[in-house]
Design an enzyme around this catalytic site. Sequence first.
Site: not given
Length: 423
Positions: A122, A307, A399
């Site tokens: 990334r 996602d 998270r």
Amino acid sequence: MDKLVIRGGKKICGSVAASGSKNSALPVIAATLLTADGSFAISRIPDLKDVRTFIQLLDYLGAETSFEGNLLTVSTAHLKSIEAPYELVKKMRASIYVLGPLLARFGHTRVSLPGGCAFGPRPVDLHIMAMEKLGATVTIENGFIDARINGSRLRGARIDFPVSSVGATGNALMAAVTAEGTTVLGNAALEPEIECLCHFLVKMGARIDGIGTTTLTIEGVDQLRAVGFENIFDRIEAGTLLSAAAITGGTVTVTGVVPEQLASVLEAFRQSGCSVTVSGDSVTLSTPTELLPVDITARPYPEFPTDMQAQWMALMTQAHGDSTIIDRIYLERFNHIPELNRLGAHIEIRDNWALVHGPQELTGTKVMSTDLRASACLVLAGLVAKDTTEVLRVYHLDRGYEAIEKKLTALGADIERQKYQEF
Ligand code: EPZ
């Protein structure tokens, strides 16, 4: 450490409110660094680990923050540092969002380079490119991105992103709003989280045209002000909760959403035979007797989100037939496959796509993952698996999901958080 112990087989049914979005909260919080003016009050901020880490970063920089009941108040009037240290950046890559605002406000910043990621490379080259186009000198030294302005302000510029990047668009926006002159962002990310950031910046006094399109034109302003703002809903959390109903044969209503922002996901549910009804700001999903296989390809918004790819894969293990899953954003985001297979799924990885053979009866065991959405996928699988599934290292899930086991319990799941020790 914490684990989630799930006794599968319970239908997920009922109504649940969507939390605020993590991925819009983070850049919005970063944008408070742009002005020394007053105090911001931002509501619907989800109480989850990444948000807490970001607030910790602001505290480190010298901001005054208070976070209670999803309301964050921040004043960045008296900052004492312009450096995002490794210890915080390594906890959360989104720390890079301080690059643009700190550079714009102080003319100099140092941000530790984020390291690798569990689901592949990334890079942050586009963030750096954007700062350079706006007139900054950027060097990489001692593991830090060191960016400084030559002169007193950044200068407006045309920036064309070779690939659509949520983070680089956000950083470029925050750097450009107080730059001298006009900035045009071409191939800007369209994600609702970027639209939310634009609305926040406009409320602060920024001038941005083309919000909601891939070309954003920003006229730099001299000053910004502190404001009150309400964050948007979390479309990935909403999609995950709908998946929980779909995988268990249940019926769920998720309230407090903008259904259009879920369009690609709702369409995939419809193709799988689910009934999806939209009423105002809520979506209700009920499941057919037999789920149909649906191929998906994750791409930038408004296409199917990366996602939600892992959660979709969990669902497809229960579909009656084979389906394919491709992720065009993160080609290697398939960490969840070996763990799903340990639960009894039959999924093959072929080059950069996955072939899911459904339906397979899943049976509970201990599973673990190395990232947030993969953990969500394992929780979904646990909800339908026979016997008990233990999802270890729940901190990945924490998270990005606010009170997920509480929400699922209220919807009928048998799920419990327990402490455990790793050998
Ligand atoms: C955001 O990450 C989200 N994170 C991610 O959510 C999400 O998966 C991703 O967007 C894609 O939708 C936050 O919003 C905090 P990108 P971001 O820059 O901004 C390449 C989750 O689970 N790229 O849009 O880092 C990159 O490799 C997470 O909540 C470059 O090449 O993603 C990728 O292929 C994880 N150079 C593509 O662009 C760069 O400098 C899109 O990434 C930047 C990105």
